[in-house]
Design an enzyme around this catalytic site. Structure first.
Site, short mmCIF file in Angstrom:
data_model
loop_
_atom_site.label_atom_id
_atom_site.label_comp_id
_atom_site.label_asym_id
_atom_site.label_seq_id
_atom_site.Cartn_x
_atom_site.Cartn_y
_atom_site.Cartn_z
N THR A 25 0.84 -1.19 0.00
CA THR A 25 0.00 0.00 0.00
C THR A 25 0.88 1.25 0.00
O THR A 25 1.82 1.34 0.78
CB THR A 25 -0.92 -0.03 1.24
OG1 THR A 25 -1.93 -1.01 1.01
CG2 THR A 25 -1.59 1.31 1.47
N HIS A 174 -7.42 -10.97 -1.60
CA HIS A 174 -6.79 -10.61 -0.33
C HIS A 174 -7.56 -11.28 0.82
O HIS A 174 -8.57 -10.78 1.27
CB HIS A 174 -6.79 -9.10 -0.15
CG HIS A 174 -5.83 -8.62 0.91
ND1 HIS A 174 -5.35 -9.42 1.92
CD2 HIS A 174 -5.28 -7.38 1.11
CE1 HIS A 174 -4.53 -8.71 2.69
NE2 HIS A 174 -4.47 -7.47 2.23
N ASN A 177 -4.16 -10.47 6.57
CA ASN A 177 -3.87 -9.23 7.31
C ASN A 177 -5.04 -8.56 8.01
O ASN A 177 -5.10 -7.34 8.13
CB ASN A 177 -3.17 -8.23 6.38
CG ASN A 177 -1.82 -8.78 5.94
OD1 ASN A 177 -1.28 -9.69 6.56
ND2 ASN A 177 -1.28 -8.24 4.86
N TYR A 179 -8.22 -8.23 7.24
CA TYR A 179 -9.29 -7.61 6.44
C TYR A 179 -10.48 -8.55 6.30
O TYR A 179 -10.50 -9.62 6.89
CB TYR A 179 -8.71 -7.13 5.09
CG TYR A 179 -7.65 -6.08 5.33
CD1 TYR A 179 -6.32 -6.32 5.01
CD2 TYR A 179 -7.96 -4.87 5.93
CE1 TYR A 179 -5.34 -5.38 5.28
CE2 TYR A 179 -6.99 -3.91 6.19
CZ TYR A 179 -5.68 -4.18 5.86
OH TYR A 179 -4.71 -3.25 6.13
N ASN A 234 -3.62 -5.82 12.17
CA ASN A 234 -4.93 -5.18 12.34
C ASN A 234 -5.74 -5.81 13.46
O ASN A 234 -6.97 -5.98 13.36
CB ASN A 234 -5.69 -5.17 11.00
CG ASN A 234 -5.05 -4.17 10.05
OD1 ASN A 234 -4.92 -2.99 10.39
ND2 ASN A 234 -4.61 -4.63 8.89
C1 LIG Z 1 -3.21 -3.61 2.50
C2 LIG Z 1 -2.39 -3.66 3.54
C3 LIG Z 1 -2.03 -5.00 4.10
O1 LIG Z 1 -2.39 -6.03 3.49
O2 LIG Z 1 -1.40 -5.04 5.17
C4 LIG Z 1 -1.82 -2.41 4.16
C5 LIG Z 1 -2.65 -1.31 4.39
C6 LIG Z 1 -2.11 -0.15 4.94
C7 LIG Z 1 -0.75 -0.08 5.27
C8 LIG Z 1 0.06 -1.21 5.04
C9 LIG Z 1 -0.47 -2.37 4.48
#
Ligand SMILES: C=C(C(=O)O)c1ccccc1
Length: 361
Positions: A25, A174, A177, A179, A234
């Site tokens: 990102t 994806h 991480n 999400y 996250n």
């Molecule tokens: C899409 C990201 C991920 O998969 O960790 C991401 C998002 C914001 C900052 C860093 C990485």
């Protein structure tokens, strides 16, 4: 040895080597969340990677969780990405796009109509996101209604069709991480009592239905999936990851996707953050396995020799070394990255890192 730098067949396409640029990102999308005007230069500079995977790209307005990240759901966005794929292909490169839905890692200021972000359950993550040029706590999410699930699956399907229209060689779903799709996989975020929660099979259902829809749209040989079994990224947790991911690997193998991309350990952090048997995934998923997280040349060489992985994804090193493949191949020193210019901004820290040939001039 040079095994990493030999060509590799990824389904119908041949990669020049075993080195992959991991999704990164950069928060540099332009108005309308189209890829920034420097994106074609940035990716083309790195086109000597065997495979490029783009930064995470949202499939719909609801899927956005950070400021200035690009989408793949409007014609302007497709047209913007076409410039990137043309520039990469002109250099003989190969590129997949990472399809993203952030789920609960978002903020009401980024959500359509300023509404709550969506998630499997109404459980807020203890983490922050980047909005209005600053960091802010992610907003409390609402649980998706059962009848909303099909709409999200269709958004992934449509985004995969848009990706092919934009000239990509394939898509990476994806599923990592912290999400949305990982929020469904991991019981720290998913406490649903319907067919999308409460068991290994139910928690994997959404990722598998999304994958089946994308395969139906663009074909299994152009579809990859990224997972991060033990990453806490996250603020997510999973009480028993091994059976959850063993099952997922078997099901993805049955679906026939072209690769499984695995973040080994904590994303951008320690590889040994928690015990996990990656070989167990490798035994169950017979197609291409991309290993990621904290690799260097010796580790990648050793893992390849032991058959533990086929391709190796490098993230941060590609930011400051556009010619990373050449540097690894020749043992040249790697340039460090500037953490101040990782996210947002323009050319500085994006397209202005020189390759070795440029620095020698
Ligand atoms: C899409 C990201 C991920 O998969 O960790 C991401 C998002 C914001 C900052 C860093 C990485």
């Amino acid at each position: 040895n040079q095994a990493l730098f030999q060509p590799y067949d990824l389904g119908p396409i041949t990669l020049a080597n075993h080195i992959v640029m991991a999704p990164l990102t950069r928060n540099r999308a332009g108005a309308g969340l189209v890829p920034g005007e420097l994106a074609a230069t940035y990716y083309a500079q790195r086109a000597t990677a065997g495979l490029l995977i783009t930064e995470a790209t949202q499939i719909s307005p609801q899927a956005q969780g950070y400021q200035d990240t690009p989408g793949i759901y409007t014609q302007d966005q497709i047209d913007g990405w076409r410039k990137v794929t043309n520039a990469v292909h002109a250099k003989g490169g190969r590129i997949f796009i990472q399809l993203w839905h952030v789920g609960r890692i978002s903020h009401v200021d980024l959500q359509p109509g300023g509404t709550a972000p969506v998630a499997p359950s109404a459980i807020r993550a203890e983490t922050k996101t980047f909005v209005n040029n600053g960091f802010a706590d992610v907003s409390a999410p609402r649980a998706l209604e059962l009848q909303e699930i099909n709409g999200i699956i269709e958004d992934f399907r449509k985004a995969s069709a848009n990706a092919i229209a934009a000239g990509f060689d394939g898509v990476e779903i994806h599923g990592a991480n912290g999400y949305l799709l990982e929020q469904f996989l991991k019981d720290g975020a998913n406490q649903r009592t319907d067919e999308y929660g409460g068991s290994v099979e139910n928690r994997a259902r959404l990722l598998l239905e999304v994958t089946a829809a994308v395969i139906d749209e663009i074909g299994a040989e152009r579809t990859g999936v990224r997972i991060s079994p033990v990453s806490p990224a996250n603020a997510i947790s999973c009480s028993d990851p091994q059976p959850q991911y063993d099952y997922l690997a078997e099901q993805l193998d049955t679906l026939g996707i072209v690769y499984l991309h695995v973040v080994e350990g904590a994303t951008g952090g320690p590889r040994d953050v928690a015990p996990f048997d990656y070989d167990s995934l490798r035994r169950r998923f017979k197609n291409t396995y991309i290993g990621n997280n904290g690799y260097d040349l010796p580790l990648a060489t050793a893992q390849l020799a032991q058959g533990k992985a086929d391709l190796f994804a490098f993230g941060r090193q590609f930011i400051s070394n556009p010619d990373l493949v050449e540097r690894l191949k020749t043992g040249a020193p790697l340039a460090p990255l500037n953490p101040e210019t990782l996210y947002g901004g323009g050319a500085a820290g994006y397209t202005d890192y020189p390759s070795l040939t440029e620095t020698s001039q």
